[in-house]
Design a protein around this motif. Structure first.
Motif, PDB file in Angstrom:
ATOM      1  N   ARG A 110     -17.468  29.807  30.928  1.00 28.44           N
ATOM      2  CA  ARG A 110     -16.209  29.056  30.801  1.00 28.44           C
ATOM      3  C   ARG A 110     -16.358  27.764  30.006  1.00 28.44           C
ATOM      4  NH1 ARG A 110     -12.434  32.392  31.162  1.00 28.44           N
ATOM      5  NH2 ARG A 110     -10.935  30.751  31.669  1.00 28.44           N
ATOM      6  N   GLN A 111     -17.418  27.653  29.214  1.00 30.86           N
ATOM      7  CA  GLN A 111     -17.538  26.520  28.292  1.00 30.86           C
ATOM      8  C   GLN A 111     -17.156  27.011  26.900  1.00 30.86           C
ATOM      9  OE1 GLN A 111     -21.355  24.492  27.933  1.00 30.86           O
ATOM     10  NE2 GLN A 111     -20.736  23.599  25.972  1.00 30.86           N
ATOM     11  N   TYR A 112     -15.991  26.593  26.431  1.00 31.97           N
ATOM     12  CA  TYR A 112     -15.448  27.076  25.164  1.00 31.97           C
ATOM     13  C   TYR A 112     -15.568  26.054  24.033  1.00 31.97           C
ATOM     14  CZ  TYR A 112     -13.508  31.165  27.505  1.00 31.97           C
ATOM     15  OH  TYR A 112     -13.374  32.344  28.205  1.00 31.97           O
ATOM     16  N   THR A 113     -16.146  24.900  24.321  1.00 29.48           N
ATOM     17  CA  THR A 113     -16.340  23.897  23.281  1.00 29.48           C
ATOM     18  C   THR A 113     -17.827  23.722  23.018  1.00 29.48           C
ATOM     19  OG1 THR A 113     -16.277  22.126  24.933  1.00 29.48           O
ATOM     20  CG2 THR A 113     -14.204  22.682  23.823  1.00 29.48           C
ATOM     21  N   PHE A 114     -18.168  23.283  21.806  1.00 27.25           N
ATOM     22  CA  PHE A 114     -19.565  23.245  21.393  1.00 27.25           C
ATOM     23  C   PHE A 114     -19.690  22.415  20.119  1.00 27.25           C
ATOM     24  CE2 PHE A 114     -17.317  27.201  20.483  1.00 27.25           C
ATOM     25  CZ  PHE A 114     -17.224  27.164  19.097  1.00 27.25           C
ATOM     26  N   LEU A 115     -20.912  22.141  19.741  1.00 27.29           N
ATOM     27  CA  LEU A 115     -21.195  21.547  18.443  1.00 27.29           C
ATOM     28  C   LEU A 115     -21.185  22.666  17.414  1.00 27.29           C
ATOM     29  CD1 LEU A 115     -22.120  19.088  16.688  1.00 27.29           C
ATOM     30  CD2 LEU A 115     -24.471  19.841  17.149  1.00 27.29           C
ATOM     31  N   TYR A 116     -20.384  22.504  16.388  1.00 23.46           N
ATOM     32  CA  TYR A 116     -20.340  23.459  15.282  1.00 23.46           C
ATOM     33  C   TYR A 116     -21.005  22.808  14.081  1.00 23.46           C
ATOM     34  CZ  TYR A 116     -18.460  26.414  11.538  1.00 23.46           C
ATOM     35  OH  TYR A 116     -18.322  27.237  10.447  1.00 23.46           O
ATOM     36  N   ALA A 117     -21.934  23.518  13.465  1.00 27.78           N
ATOM     37  CA  ALA A 117     -22.632  22.983  12.289  1.00 27.78           C
ATOM     38  C   ALA A 117     -22.790  24.089  11.257  1.00 27.78           C
ATOM     39  CB  ALA A 117     -23.997  22.430  12.684  1.00 27.78           C
ATOM     40  N   ALA A 118     -22.460  23.782  10.015  1.00 22.81           N
ATOM     41  CA  ALA A 118     -22.563  24.772   8.945  1.00 22.81           C
ATOM     42  C   ALA A 118     -22.769  24.065   7.611  1.00 22.81           C
ATOM     43  CB  ALA A 118     -21.317  25.647   8.883  1.00 22.81           C
ATOM     44  N   ALA A 119     -23.465  24.739   6.715  1.00 20.08           N
ATOM     45  CA  ALA A 119     -23.622  24.245   5.349  1.00 20.08           C
ATOM     46  C   ALA A 119     -23.730  25.450   4.427  1.00 20.08           C
ATOM     47  CB  ALA A 119     -24.855  23.362   5.216  1.00 20.08           C
ATOM     48  N   PRO A 120     -22.683  25.730   3.640  1.00 17.64           N
ATOM     49  CA  PRO A 120     -22.796  26.815   2.667  1.00 17.64           C
ATOM     50  C   PRO A 120     -23.861  26.493   1.622  1.00 17.64           C
ATOM     51  CG  PRO A 120     -20.786  25.530   2.308  1.00 17.64           C
ATOM     52  CD  PRO A 120     -21.384  25.041   3.577  1.00 17.64           C
ATOM     53  N   LEU A 121     -24.272  27.501   0.878  1.00 21.20           N
ATOM     54  CA  LEU A 121     -25.259  27.292  -0.171  1.00 21.20           C
ATOM     55  C   LEU A 121     -24.677  26.403  -1.272  1.00 21.20           C
ATOM     56  CD1 LEU A 121     -26.614  30.947  -0.571  1.00 21.20           C
ATOM     57  CD2 LEU A 121     -27.541  29.100   0.849  1.00 21.20           C
ATOM     58  N   LYS A 122     -25.535  25.598  -1.858  1.00 21.34           N
ATOM     59  CA  LYS A 122     -25.116  24.733  -2.964  1.00 21.34           C
ATOM     60  C   LYS A 122     -25.130  25.539  -4.257  1.00 21.34           C
ATOM     61  CE  LYS A 122     -27.021  20.552  -0.798  1.00 21.34           C
ATOM     62  NZ  LYS A 122     -27.968  19.427  -0.953  1.00 21.34           N
ATOM     63  N   VAL A 123     -23.969  26.072  -4.605  1.00 16.86           N
ATOM     64  CA  VAL A 123     -23.843  26.885  -5.814  1.00 16.86           C
ATOM     65  C   VAL A 123     -22.860  26.192  -6.755  1.00 16.86           C
ATOM     66  CG1 VAL A 123     -23.367  29.165  -6.769  1.00 16.86           C
ATOM     67  CG2 VAL A 123     -24.236  28.960  -4.427  1.00 16.86           C
ATOM     68  N   HIS A 124     -23.327  25.812  -7.909  1.00 16.08           N
ATOM     69  CA  HIS A 124     -22.533  25.049  -8.863  1.00 16.08           C
ATOM     70  C   HIS A 124     -21.327  25.845  -9.343  1.00 16.08           C
ATOM     71  CE1 HIS A 124     -21.708  21.968 -11.761  1.00 16.08           C
ATOM     72  NE2 HIS A 124     -21.975  22.730 -12.814  1.00 16.08           N
ATOM     73  N   ARG A 125     -20.140  25.254  -9.225  1.00 16.93           N
ATOM     74  CA  ARG A 125     -18.869  25.776  -9.737  1.00 16.93           C
ATOM     75  C   ARG A 125     -18.422  27.067  -9.046  1.00 16.93           C
ATOM     76  NH1 ARG A 125     -18.270  25.359 -16.189  1.00 16.93           N
ATOM     77  NH2 ARG A 125     -16.094  25.556 -15.532  1.00 16.93           N
ATOM     78  N   ALA A 126     -18.978  27.365  -7.882  1.00 13.71           N
ATOM     79  CA  ALA A 126     -18.686  28.637  -7.220  1.00 13.71           C
ATOM     80  C   ALA A 126     -17.408  28.579  -6.393  1.00 13.71           C
ATOM     81  CB  ALA A 126     -19.859  29.046  -6.335  1.00 13.71           C
ATOM     82  N   THR A 127     -16.771  29.747  -6.229  1.00 10.71           N
ATOM     83  CA  THR A 127     -15.528  29.847  -5.456  1.00 10.71           C
ATOM     84  C   THR A 127     -15.777  29.994  -3.966  1.00 10.71           C
ATOM     85  OG1 THR A 127     -15.383  32.256  -5.569  1.00 10.71           O
ATOM     86  CG2 THR A 127     -14.462  31.017  -7.419  1.00 10.71           C
ATOM     87  N   GLY A 128     -17.021  30.269  -3.578  1.00  9.01           N
ATOM     88  CA  GLY A 128     -17.374  30.415  -2.180  1.00  9.01           C
ATOM     89  C   GLY A 128     -18.866  30.585  -2.044  1.00  9.01           C
TER      90      GLY A 128
END
Length: 332
Positions: free
Chosen positions: A305-323
């Motif tokens: 019943r713990q639905y909150t948390f620390l969220y951490a993310a870092a997408p790849l560093k891709v120059h001029r990319a759409t995602g």
């Protein structure tokens, strides 16, 4: 025999016969253009200040870590947007390479394995760049859509990758809330449903929360195979002026889901495709994260019943990319 790209193209969804122009649908929609200056490229992620990082850390109670990326090269198959093909991994070097007399030689007799992938940058669990979707000739913050030609000069995923995304996450388990193993094709929900779900879970959505929504819809991909793409119409949030205003008032920085496109594919009220990509990402600067695996996290939250948390993310560093691919972490 068609190749993977042709097979993916054959699965592309058939759009409704007619739909109003997006400029008409979103004529009165809120905007955050200019809020963080004329040169901003990360939009609502600006809400995730050092104070928000510390607020997220305050929800780490048990030290449990849940990686949210779906497996690339899953033997059961990789769900992707119709028209895209899954990543293809190719082995370049392995022990058999040294069967050849012209194999590379290293002092001491070192052998090694090497491989590569050919993949859509948005062909797995991934972050959208804010410049990924637009209408009316302008992307996020009013930049000219011509800045996307040959690669995103403005609002590419690189800007998101350079800063990272860390804050308080909250799981909104819509499938369990509605008492279903998965949401149905084309099933919709609103911001009011999100708030009701949070209340049923014994928590509430707060300003600056990273919203993590579980539908378990992609389970049907593994169960149905190619039939999953027939009449393709994912479940998800549905556009309304009130919903977009709520996102703006709540200053939501990031919307994370386990579906391929985060919203109902075709709006049942006007027939447009993905209007929330335009209303939230293009107009408000809300970052979208898609194709997450929320099953272990969902089971654990339902258990304790713990639905909150620390969220951490870092997408790849891709120059001029759409995602970019990403492996977000939920830490409880």
């Amino acid at each position: 025999m068609t190749n993977a790209a042709e097979q993916a193209e054959e699965k592309a969804p058939t759009p409704p016969a007619t739909a109003p122009d997006m400029t008409e649908v979103l004529a009165d929609a809120p905007t955050n253009w200019g809020k963080w200056g004329p040169d901003d490229e990360v939009g609502s992620l600006n809400y995730l200040t050092a104070e928000e990082v510390m607020r997220g850390i305050g929800h780490v109670k048990q030290g449990k870590v849940f990686p949210l990326q779906r497996l690339i090269g899953d033997p059961k198959g990789d769900p992707v947007w119709p028209g895209r093909s899954p990543a293809e991994r190719t082995m370049i070097l392995d022990e058999s390479s040294w069967d050849s007399p012209d194999a590379p030689q290293f002092p001491g007799g070192l052998h090694y394995a090497d491989d590569k992938i050919n993949a859509f940058l948005q062909g797995s669990t991934q972050y959208d760049a804010l410049g990924h979707v637009w209408y009316g000739g302008q992307i996020w913050n009013g930049y000219d859509a011509r800045t996307t030609v040959g690669g995103l000069e403005k609002a590419s995923v690189e800007a998101i990758a350079q800063r990272g995304v860390v804050g308080r996450g909250i799981l909104l388990d819509m499938a369990r809330f509605r008492g279903k193993p998965t949401l149905d094709k084309g099933e919709t929900f609103s911001h009011e449903d999100l708030m009701a779900c949070a209340e049923a879970q014994g928590t509430r959505i707060e300003k600056h929360d990273i919203l993590v929504i579980r539908t378990n819809f992609l389970q049907l991909f593994h169960e149905q195979g190619d039939a999953f793409y027939e009449g393709f119409n994912e479940p998800g949030l549905v556009y309304s002026r009130e919903l977009v205003q709520w996102f703006q008032d709540m200053e939501i920085p990031n919307l994370v889901t386990d579906t391929i496109a985060n919203e109902v594919t075709y709006d049942p009220n006007n027939g447009t495709a993905l209007p929330l990509h335009c209303a939230l990402m293009r107009n408000l600067g809300v970052t979208l994260t898609e194709i997450c695996d929320l099953e272990q996290l969902g089971e654990d939250c339902a258990a304790d019943r713990q639905y909150t948390f620390l969220y951490a993310a870092a997408p790849l560093k891709v120059h001029r990319a759409t995602g970019s691919p990403v492996n977000p972490l939920a830490i409880k």
